[in-house]
Design a protein around this motif. Structure first.
Motif, PDB file in Angstrom:
ATOM      1  N   ASP A  26       0.155  -4.888   4.671  1.00 30.19           N
ATOM      2  CA  ASP A  26      -0.849  -5.287   5.655  1.00 30.19           C
ATOM      3  C   ASP A  26      -0.878  -6.806   5.754  1.00 30.19           C
ATOM      4  O   ASP A  26      -1.072  -7.500   4.760  1.00 30.19           O
ATOM      5  CB  ASP A  26      -2.227  -4.774   5.224  1.00 30.19           C
ATOM      6  CG  ASP A  26      -3.273  -4.931   6.314  1.00 30.19           C
ATOM      7  OD1 ASP A  26      -4.356  -4.342   6.181  1.00 30.19           O
ATOM      8  OD2 ASP A  26      -3.011  -5.640   7.308  1.00 30.19           O
ATOM      9  N   SER A  27      -0.685  -7.297   6.978  1.00 28.33           N
ATOM     10  CA  SER A  27      -0.748  -8.731   7.208  1.00 28.33           C
ATOM     11  C   SER A  27      -1.759  -8.995   8.312  1.00 28.33           C
ATOM     12  O   SER A  27      -1.450  -8.781   9.494  1.00 28.33           O
ATOM     13  CB  SER A  27       0.632  -9.273   7.600  1.00 28.33           C
ATOM     14  OG  SER A  27       0.561 -10.663   7.884  1.00 28.33           O
ATOM     15  N   TRP A  28      -2.973  -9.348   7.963  1.00 27.42           N
ATOM     16  CA  TRP A  28      -4.045  -9.656   8.907  1.00 27.42           C
ATOM     17  C   TRP A  28      -4.253  -8.537   9.923  1.00 27.42           C
ATOM     18  O   TRP A  28      -4.303  -8.768  11.124  1.00 27.42           O
ATOM     19  CB  TRP A  28      -3.762 -10.972   9.619  1.00 27.42           C
ATOM     20  CG  TRP A  28      -3.706 -12.114   8.668  1.00 27.42           C
ATOM     21  CD1 TRP A  28      -2.595 -12.795   8.282  1.00 27.42           C
ATOM     22  CD2 TRP A  28      -4.807 -12.682   7.952  1.00 27.42           C
ATOM     23  NE1 TRP A  28      -2.939 -13.751   7.358  1.00 27.42           N
ATOM     24  CE2 TRP A  28      -4.282 -13.716   7.136  1.00 27.42           C
ATOM     25  CE3 TRP A  28      -6.179 -12.420   7.906  1.00 27.42           C
ATOM     26  CZ2 TRP A  28      -5.079 -14.490   6.292  1.00 27.42           C
ATOM     27  CZ3 TRP A  28      -6.979 -13.197   7.067  1.00 27.42           C
ATOM     28  CH2 TRP A  28      -6.433 -14.208   6.278  1.00 27.42           C
ATOM     29  N   GLY A  29      -4.345  -7.331   9.407  1.00 26.38           N
ATOM     30  CA  GLY A  29      -4.662  -6.187  10.253  1.00 26.38           C
ATOM     31  C   GLY A  29      -3.447  -5.508  10.843  1.00 26.38           C
ATOM     32  O   GLY A  29      -3.583  -4.517  11.564  1.00 26.38           O
ATOM     33  N   LYS A  30      -2.261  -6.044  10.571  1.00 22.23           N
ATOM     34  CA  LYS A  30      -1.019  -5.444  11.060  1.00 22.23           C
ATOM     35  C   LYS A  30      -0.342  -4.746   9.887  1.00 22.23           C
ATOM     36  O   LYS A  30       0.335  -5.379   9.071  1.00 22.23           O
ATOM     37  CB  LYS A  30      -0.104  -6.519  11.644  1.00 22.23           C
ATOM     38  CG  LYS A  30       1.137  -5.983  12.322  1.00 22.23           C
ATOM     39  CD  LYS A  30       1.939  -7.127  12.950  1.00 22.23           C
ATOM     40  CE  LYS A  30       3.126  -6.598  13.719  1.00 22.23           C
ATOM     41  NZ  LYS A  30       3.896  -7.697  14.355  1.00 22.23           N
ATOM     42  N   LEU A  31      -0.556  -3.426   9.795  1.00 18.95           N
ATOM     43  CA  LEU A  31       0.013  -2.635   8.713  1.00 18.95           C
ATOM     44  C   LEU A  31       1.298  -1.998   9.191  1.00 18.95           C
ATOM     45  O   LEU A  31       1.294  -1.200  10.129  1.00 18.95           O
ATOM     46  CB  LEU A  31      -0.973  -1.550   8.277  1.00 18.95           C
ATOM     47  CG  LEU A  31      -0.468  -0.538   7.257  1.00 18.95           C
ATOM     48  CD1 LEU A  31      -0.159  -1.226   5.934  1.00 18.95           C
ATOM     49  CD2 LEU A  31      -1.484   0.582   7.059  1.00 18.95           C
ATOM     50  N   GLN A  32       2.402  -2.346   8.538  1.00 19.83           N
ATOM     51  CA  GLN A  32       3.696  -1.790   8.915  1.00 19.83           C
ATOM     52  C   GLN A  32       4.289  -1.041   7.741  1.00 19.83           C
ATOM     53  O   GLN A  32       4.197  -1.484   6.594  1.00 19.83           O
ATOM     54  CB  GLN A  32       4.645  -2.909   9.381  1.00 19.83           C
ATOM     55  CG  GLN A  32       4.215  -3.497  10.721  1.00 19.83           C
ATOM     56  CD  GLN A  32       5.180  -4.549  11.231  1.00 19.83           C
ATOM     57  OE1 GLN A  32       5.090  -5.715  10.870  1.00 19.83           O
ATOM     58  NE2 GLN A  32       6.104  -4.136  12.068  1.00 19.83           N
ATOM     59  N   PHE A  33       4.929   0.079   8.051  1.00 20.82           N
ATOM     60  CA  PHE A  33       5.398   0.988   7.032  1.00 20.82           C
ATOM     61  C   PHE A  33       6.917   0.977   6.893  1.00 20.82           C
ATOM     62  O   PHE A  33       7.657   0.676   7.838  1.00 20.82           O
ATOM     63  CB  PHE A  33       4.985   2.418   7.379  1.00 20.82           C
ATOM     64  CG  PHE A  33       3.517   2.677   7.224  1.00 20.82           C
ATOM     65  CD1 PHE A  33       2.674   2.595   8.320  1.00 20.82           C
ATOM     66  CD2 PHE A  33       2.981   3.007   5.993  1.00 20.82           C
ATOM     67  CE1 PHE A  33       1.316   2.840   8.187  1.00 20.82           C
ATOM     68  CE2 PHE A  33       1.622   3.258   5.856  1.00 20.82           C
ATOM     69  CZ  PHE A  33       0.790   3.175   6.954  1.00 20.82           C
ATOM     70  N   GLY A  34       7.355   1.389   5.714  1.00 17.75           N
ATOM     71  CA  GLY A  34       8.739   1.760   5.537  1.00 17.75           C
ATOM     72  C   GLY A  34       8.953   3.140   6.141  1.00 17.75           C
ATOM     73  O   GLY A  34       8.002   3.795   6.587  1.00 17.75           O
ATOM     74  N   GLN A  88      -3.324   0.391  -3.579  1.00 15.79           N
ATOM     75  CA  GLN A  88      -2.856  -0.910  -3.132  1.00 15.79           C
ATOM     76  C   GLN A  88      -2.557  -1.775  -4.355  1.00 15.79           C
ATOM     77  O   GLN A  88      -3.312  -1.775  -5.331  1.00 15.79           O
ATOM     78  CB  GLN A  88      -3.906  -1.606  -2.250  1.00 15.79           C
ATOM     79  CG  GLN A  88      -3.489  -3.015  -1.850  1.00 15.79           C
ATOM     80  CD  GLN A  88      -4.418  -3.668  -0.881  1.00 15.79           C
ATOM     81  OE1 GLN A  88      -4.065  -3.894   0.272  1.00 15.79           O
ATOM     82  NE2 GLN A  88      -5.620  -3.995  -1.326  1.00 15.79           N
ATOM     83  N   PHE A 130       4.926   7.014   1.864  1.00 14.25           N
ATOM     84  CA  PHE A 130       5.186   5.787   2.613  1.00 14.25           C
ATOM     85  C   PHE A 130       4.643   4.581   1.864  1.00 14.25           C
ATOM     86  O   PHE A 130       3.538   4.629   1.314  1.00 14.25           O
ATOM     87  CB  PHE A 130       4.487   5.812   3.975  1.00 14.25           C
ATOM     88  CG  PHE A 130       4.999   6.832   4.938  1.00 14.25           C
ATOM     89  CD1 PHE A 130       4.372   8.058   5.078  1.00 14.25           C
ATOM     90  CD2 PHE A 130       6.107   6.562   5.725  1.00 14.25           C
ATOM     91  CE1 PHE A 130       4.836   9.003   5.973  1.00 14.25           C
ATOM     92  CE2 PHE A 130       6.588   7.494   6.626  1.00 14.25           C
ATOM     93  CZ  PHE A 130       5.948   8.727   6.745  1.00 14.25           C
ATOM     94  N   GLN A 185       0.851  -1.181   0.000  1.00 17.60           N
ATOM     95  CA  GLN A 185       0.000   0.000   0.000  1.00 17.60           C
ATOM     96  C   GLN A 185       0.891   1.237   0.000  1.00 17.60           C
ATOM     97  O   GLN A 185       1.949   1.246   0.624  1.00 17.60           O
ATOM     98  CB  GLN A 185      -0.905   0.014   1.240  1.00 17.60           C
ATOM     99  CG  GLN A 185      -1.869  -1.160   1.300  1.00 17.60           C
ATOM    100  CD  GLN A 185      -2.798  -1.120   2.488  1.00 17.60           C
ATOM    101  OE1 GLN A 185      -2.807  -0.151   3.260  1.00 17.60           O
ATOM    102  NE2 GLN A 185      -3.612  -2.150   2.644  1.00 17.60           N
ATOM    103  N   PHE A 192      -4.283   7.368   2.065  1.00 14.01           N
ATOM    104  CA  PHE A 192      -4.132   6.192   1.216  1.00 14.01           C
ATOM    105  C   PHE A 192      -4.178   6.593  -0.260  1.00 14.01           C
ATOM    106  O   PHE A 192      -5.060   7.335  -0.695  1.00 14.01           O
ATOM    107  CB  PHE A 192      -5.254   5.200   1.524  1.00 14.01           C
ATOM    108  CG  PHE A 192      -5.303   3.996   0.614  1.00 14.01           C
ATOM    109  CD1 PHE A 192      -6.334   3.842  -0.286  1.00 14.01           C
ATOM    110  CD2 PHE A 192      -4.319   3.028   0.701  1.00 14.01           C
ATOM    111  CE1 PHE A 192      -6.399   2.726  -1.110  1.00 14.01           C
ATOM    112  CE2 PHE A 192      -4.377   1.900  -0.116  1.00 14.01           C
ATOM    113  CZ  PHE A 192      -5.415   1.759  -1.019  1.00 14.01           C
TER     114      PHE A 192
END
Lengths: 109, 115
Positions: A92-100, A48, A88, A33, A45
């Protein structure tokens, strides 16, 4: 820690020029994303990507997902002052969105 | 349709004080998350939730608690504020639909200063 690494950290661009920012991962990603954050604002946003080799365009912005689904790029053509901000990528992995860490873009008129 | 609402927008705390940052969304999203953003550090995930009654830790959970008793609300509690928690805090929400994941909607943020 972060699953995705972004380069460059800073990008100075003259108005009218093109530039590209990259997002890389050591593991295969199910999705990428992209978000834009204007100075003093909140992330918004943009798009995606989920398919291998996928390319999507939004006016002057072109987003690409690599064939191996381990990297992505955002290319902006004919940069305008309205493109200023931090871009950025995240996954997203099962509700865990982590950014660079983001690419901060400064545009010189 | 207000989206994601965060309150307060600004807050100054003294070291050792506790407080709750509020986050509410009216889009019936099952996913909700809290991030902190420090200058030059990007967005770091504190805690996240995939539905009412379910929460999990992100990258930087120490010093923060969350609970999710309803779909709409996801408050973030600072137990004993420290200067290192001075930051901008963002709440975000999304959902998993038939087409897969969807983009997150972010609140406008809470600027917290701990003195």
């Amino acid at each position: 820690g972060q699953q995705v690494m972004q380069i460059p950290q800073y990008q100075h661009v003259q108005e009218g020029e093109d530039f590209t920012t990259y997002c890389n991962s050591s593991t295969t990603l199910s999705n990428i994303q992209w978000y834009k954050q204007r100075p003093g604002g909140h992330p918004v946003f943009l798009i995606q990507l989920v398919k291998s080799g996928e390319v999507k365009k939004q006016k002057r912005l072109t987003f690409q997902f690599g064939e191996a689904k381990k990297n992505s790029s955002l290319h902006i053509t004919a940069t305008q002052t309205t493109d200023v901000g931090t871009y950025f990528c995240g996954t997203d992995s099962w509700g865990k969105l982590q950014f660079g860490a983001g690419t901060q873009v400064v545009v010189t008129p | 349709n207000a989206g994601v609402t965060q309150t307060p927008k600004f807050q100054v705390l003294k070291t050792g004080q506790s407080m709750t940052l509020q986050c509410a969304q009216d889009m019936n999203h099952e996913y909700m998350s809290w991030y902190r953003q420090d200058p030059g550090m990007g967005l770091r995930l504190i805690h996240y939730s995939v539905g009412a009654g379910i929460t999990d830790q992100g990258e930087v959970p120490n010093g923060y608690n969350v609970s999710r008793s309803t779909t709409e609300d996801f408050p973030l509690r600072l137990l004993s504020a420290a200067p290192s928690q001075t930051s901008v805090y963002f709440c975000a929400s999304s959902y998993l639909g038939q087409g897969g994941y969807y983009g997150y909607t972010f609140g406008s943020g809470t600027r917290l200063t701990v003195v």
